[in-house]
Scaffold this motif. Structure first.
Motif, mmCIF file in Angstrom:
data_model
loop_
_atom_site.group_PDB
_atom_site.id
_atom_site.type_symbol
_atom_site.label_atom_id
_atom_site.label_comp_id
_atom_site.label_asym_id
_atom_site.label_seq_id
_atom_site.Cartn_x
_atom_site.Cartn_y
_atom_site.Cartn_z
ATOM 1 N N UNK A 280 0.824 -1.208 0.000
ATOM 2 C CA UNK A 280 0.000 0.000 0.000
ATOM 3 C C UNK A 280 0.865 1.268 0.000
ATOM 4 N N UNK A 281 2.059 1.170 0.600
ATOM 5 C CA UNK A 281 2.971 2.315 0.601
ATOM 6 C C UNK A 281 3.578 2.533 -0.784
ATOM 7 N N UNK A 282 3.843 1.451 -1.502
ATOM 8 C CA UNK A 282 4.325 1.565 -2.882
ATOM 9 C C UNK A 282 3.283 2.286 -3.738
ATOM 10 N N UNK A 283 2.021 1.898 -3.585
ATOM 11 C CA UNK A 283 0.938 2.533 -4.339
ATOM 12 C C UNK A 283 0.830 4.013 -3.995
ATOM 13 N N UNK A 284 0.909 4.314 -2.707
ATOM 14 C CA UNK A 284 0.814 5.711 -2.265
ATOM 15 C C UNK A 284 1.981 6.539 -2.807
ATOM 16 N N UNK A 285 3.172 5.936 -2.822
ATOM 17 C CA UNK A 285 4.352 6.643 -3.335
ATOM 18 C C UNK A 285 4.192 6.931 -4.827
ATOM 19 N N UNK A 286 3.750 5.940 -5.577
ATOM 20 C CA UNK A 286 3.609 6.112 -7.022
ATOM 21 C C UNK A 286 2.514 7.102 -7.393
ATOM 22 N N UNK A 287 1.560 7.283 -6.497
ATOM 23 C CA UNK A 287 0.453 8.204 -6.781
ATOM 24 C C UNK A 287 0.582 9.525 -6.031
ATOM 25 N N UNK A 288 1.669 9.670 -5.279
ATOM 26 C CA UNK A 288 1.774 10.819 -4.372
ATOM 27 C C UNK A 288 2.389 12.073 -4.952
ATOM 28 N N UNK A 289 2.839 12.030 -6.185
ATOM 29 C CA UNK A 289 3.365 13.243 -6.812
ATOM 30 C C UNK A 289 4.838 13.498 -6.576
ATOM 31 N N UNK A 290 5.546 12.624 -5.860
ATOM 32 C CA UNK A 290 6.984 12.799 -5.681
ATOM 33 C C UNK A 290 7.690 12.474 -6.988
ATOM 34 N N UNK A 291 8.531 13.388 -7.428
ATOM 35 C CA UNK A 291 9.248 13.182 -8.679
ATOM 36 C C UNK A 291 10.731 12.973 -8.444
ATOM 37 N N UNK A 292 11.296 11.967 -9.089
ATOM 38 C CA UNK A 292 12.736 11.742 -9.098
ATOM 39 C C UNK A 292 13.195 12.024 -10.524
ATOM 40 N N UNK A 293 14.132 12.959 -10.658
ATOM 41 C CA UNK A 293 14.516 13.400 -11.993
ATOM 42 C C UNK A 293 16.027 13.356 -12.184
ATOM 43 N N UNK A 294 16.419 13.021 -13.402
ATOM 44 C CA UNK A 294 17.784 13.259 -13.847
ATOM 45 C C UNK A 294 17.788 14.606 -14.567
ATOM 46 N N UNK A 295 18.649 15.507 -14.109
ATOM 47 C CA UNK A 295 18.783 16.783 -14.803
ATOM 48 C C UNK A 295 20.246 16.990 -15.203
ATOM 49 N N UNK A 296 20.432 17.629 -16.338
ATOM 50 C CA UNK A 296 21.765 18.043 -16.760
ATOM 51 C C UNK A 296 21.787 19.562 -16.708
ATOM 52 N N UNK A 297 22.685 20.105 -15.883
ATOM 53 C CA UNK A 297 22.717 21.536 -15.591
ATOM 54 C C UNK A 297 24.010 22.156 -16.116
#
Length: 294
Positions: free
Chosen positions: A246-263
């Protein structure tokens, strides 16, 4: 989570082990550190295979971007690669600098340094060197580099402010960097934040995207630009090690974004001086005997 010294030792130990893993194993996990996922795709890395200067033996599948692609490296430049691993980005950078340039790779894992040096020797690249040391205390003098690159490494260092300050120190006035890294938008679940494996896997050590960019600006850089951004999804079989279903589901639907950025960012330089140099270069190439310019 452990203190800064413990975290560094953790990363050094994990990456010494990674140095001897197959690329396929590294690419199927989070920066090579976590248990490989059963999904057949790469979690973070970008494909280097069509990149000029690419050396397959030096690619351990640990990156999250293609910083050298965006780094505007010129012939004759001196380039520093932070967290150089087996030498992948160094060899791509060397292709851009040409034999008249110089590339310095810095890594604090002896096994990686050894692997990179063996690769450079096999290629007979005499203008690529690898130095063992911390990127938050680089074994490099002030104002040495025209360009600094790094691929998925700053997130592994506890004191990111210090690393960015070191980048500013080693760059020449008017120099620049292009760095790929992992950042967050929103908060990770506590179980992920506190897990050592997720730290070594480039996730738990990531900071908020806004804070990351603010720190670059605070350190004195200008013209800060996000050159590329892509979303990173952690497969459920990895998340399931840390979270209940249930925590996996909440995490995937919770809006937290993990991004790779090149700066990208510039170190301020003397633009008037650079303009004079460019004018002088134009005059020198167009000057003819009897024209009065020489």
């Amino acid at each position: 989570m452990k203190n800064d010294k413990d975290l560094k030792n953790l990363v050094k130990e994990r990456y010494a082990r990674i140095a001897n893993q197959e690329k396929s194993q590294n690419a199927a996990s989070c920066c090579g550190a976590t248990t490989p996922t059963n999904k057949v795709y790469n979690i973070m890395m970008d494909d280097y295979s069509e990149t000029s200067g690419y050396v397959e033996d030096a690619d351990l599948g640990l990156g999250c971007g293609l910083p050298t692609h965006f780094a505007s490296i010129k012939k004759g430049d001196t380039v520093i690669d932070l967290g150089s691993g087996a030498g992948n980005d160094c060899f791509v950078a060397r292709h851009e600098t040409g034999p008249e340039g110089k590339v310095i790779g810095i890594d604090f894992t002896p096994a990686m340094i050894q692997k990179a040096r063996l690769n450079a020797e096999k290629l007979a690249f005499n203008n690529v060197e690898f130095r063992e040391g911390d990127i938050d205390d680089m074994p490099v003098n002030d104002e040495v580099a025209d360009v600094v690159v790094s691929n998925c490494v700053l997130n592994l260092v506890p004191d990111k402010e210090k690393v960015i300050g070191e980048i500013f120190r080693v760059l020449k006035a008017g120099g620049h960097f292009s760095i790929s890294d992992i950042v967050l938008v929103g908060d990770l679940p506590q179980a992920l934040k506190e897990d050592a494996e997720m730290y070594a896997g480039c996730v738990a050590g990531a900071i908020q995207k806004e804070a990351y960019l603010e720190q670059i600006e605070k350190s004195g850089f200008q013209n800060i630009t996000v050159q590329k951004e892509k979303s990173i999804s952690i497969p459920e079989d990895i998340l399931g090690k840390y979270l209940l279903p249930e925590e996996v589901t909440a995490f995937n639907q919770g809006g937290t974004g993990i991004y790779s950025i090149t700066v990208y960012a510039d170190k301020p330089g003397n633009s008037e001086k650079k303009q004079k140099i460019e004018i002088s270069a134009i005059q020198a190439t167009s000057c003819q005997e009897g024209s009065g310019c020489c």
